[in-house]
Design an enzyme around this catalytic site. Structure first.
Site, PDB file in Angstrom:
ATOM      1  N   ASP A 141       0.834  -1.208   0.000  1.00  0.00           N
ATOM      2  CA  ASP A 141       0.000   0.000   0.000  1.00  0.00           C
ATOM      3  C   ASP A 141       0.863   1.249   0.000  1.00  0.00           C
ATOM      4  OD1 ASP A 141      -2.623   1.389   2.153  1.00  0.00           O
ATOM      5  OD2 ASP A 141      -2.345   1.439  -0.026  1.00  0.00           O
ATOM      6  N   LYS A 144       2.632   3.360  -5.693  1.00  0.00           N
ATOM      7  CA  LYS A 144       2.111   2.310  -6.599  1.00  0.00           C
ATOM      8  C   LYS A 144       3.150   1.853  -7.617  1.00  0.00           C
ATOM      9  CE  LYS A 144      -1.059   3.264  -3.953  1.00  0.00           C
ATOM     10  NZ  LYS A 144      -1.009   2.534  -2.656  1.00  0.00           N
ATOM     11  N   ASP A 169      -3.283  -3.000  -2.451  1.00  0.00           N
ATOM     12  CA  ASP A 169      -4.348  -2.007  -2.466  1.00  0.00           C
ATOM     13  C   ASP A 169      -4.242  -1.162  -3.743  1.00  0.00           C
ATOM     14  OD1 ASP A 169      -5.304   0.892  -0.488  1.00  0.00           O
ATOM     15  OD2 ASP A 169      -6.538  -0.552  -1.556  1.00  0.00           O
ATOM     16  N   ASN A 170      -5.361  -0.538  -4.142  1.00  0.00           N
ATOM     17  CA  ASN A 170      -5.386   0.497  -5.183  1.00  0.00           C
ATOM     18  C   ASN A 170      -5.004   0.043  -6.581  1.00  0.00           C
ATOM     19  OD1 ASN A 170      -3.805   2.048  -2.570  1.00  0.00           O
ATOM     20  ND2 ASN A 170      -5.870   2.686  -3.161  1.00  0.00           N
ATOM     21  N   GLU A 199     -11.519   4.126  -0.800  1.00  0.00           N
ATOM     22  CA  GLU A 199     -11.919   4.428   0.582  1.00  0.00           C
ATOM     23  C   GLU A 199     -12.787   5.676   0.689  1.00  0.00           C
ATOM     24  OE1 GLU A 199      -8.812   3.698  -0.399  1.00  0.00           O
ATOM     25  OE2 GLU A 199      -7.368   5.178   0.233  1.00  0.00           O
TER      26      GLU A 199
END
Ligand code: 719
Ligand code: MG
Length: 214
Positions: A141, A144, A169-170, A199
């Protein structure tokens, strides 16, 4: 000069969460991010998916890349079996300072090792520093564009074993296209996408779960 958003988030935890109660720390941060200031915590919707994967893996040794304010650190650590531990890497000293206090408020500090510094420096030292042979679970996380190089580094350092689970994540927002390409087109990984939302919003996002096949 004024306070930072992480410092205001910490104040909200100290005001609204019960000391030693991880769930109240999680709820206080989610409330703050929904009603006061958005912050890049994995959040409650994707957090439930994180919870289910952590519970399924029940890791003895877990690693998190990118502590930020410690929200997912607390989410993961609260589900670890007795004797298990979570190592979390954070290179911003201001964020690390806030995270340490959020973690302390939750009462989970004995299960968590927060290492300050860039992941590229810390990952090669994990084995000797913590006496571990491999990682059961990794939550990605951080920046990226660092997901792929750090995954390759984990492989090169012999920190992944048959069955190690990576959860990123993401992968949609902000997006990690090179990472998706890497794990989905690599015979050494079995990958699955969990659709969710960014989120505290209704923008699409999701988590990618990848099992290392050895
Ligand atoms: O950018 C996002 N996350 C980055 C996290 C960075 C944290 O990790 C730390 N960090 C970074 N690289 C390293 C490193 N190693 C690499 C460098 O050496 N080693 C150690 N620590 C590292 C930083 O210091 C931060 O604490 C994001 C954005 C949105 C977003 C979505 C939509 C929007 F409109 C806006 C934002 C939503 C999300 O959930 C997100 O996670
Ligand atoms: Mg994130």
């Amino acid at each position: 000069t004024g306070s930072s958003r992480p410092q205001r988030l910490l104040k909200a935890v100290q005001r609204n969460a019960a000391k030693g109660d991880p769930q109240s720390v999680i709820s206080a941060i989610d409330y703050f991010c929904r009603h006061s200031e958005w912050a890049m915590n994995v959040g409650d919707e994707k957090g439930s998916i994180l919870d289910s994967v952590v519970s399924e893996v029940s890791p003895t040794t877990a690693l998190e890349l990118g502590t930020y304010c410690g929200y997912s650190t607390v989410r993961i650590a609260r589900l670890l079996p007795p004797g298990a531990s979570l190592i979390t890497l954070e290179f911003n000293p201001d964020y690390a300072a806030v995270a340490r206090q959020v973690i302390a408020h939750s009462g989970l500090q004995d299960k968590i090792h927060l290492v300050e510094g860039p992941s590229g420096d810390s990952i090669p030292k994990l084995k000797e520093r913590f006496g571990i042979t491999s990682l059961d679970f990794v939550f990605l996380d951080h920046w990226k564009d660092r997901y792929v190089p750090d995954t390759k580094l984990l492989e090169e350092c012999g920190l992944l074993r048959k069955g190690s689970v990576l959860l990123a994540d993401n992968v949609i927002c902000p997006g990690a296209p090179e990472y998706l390409d890497y794990v989905r087109n690599n015979p050494r990984y079995e990958s699955r996408y969990f659709q969710s939302h960014l989120e505290y919003t209704n923008v699409e996002d999701g988590l990618e779960k990848s099992v290392f096949l050895g």
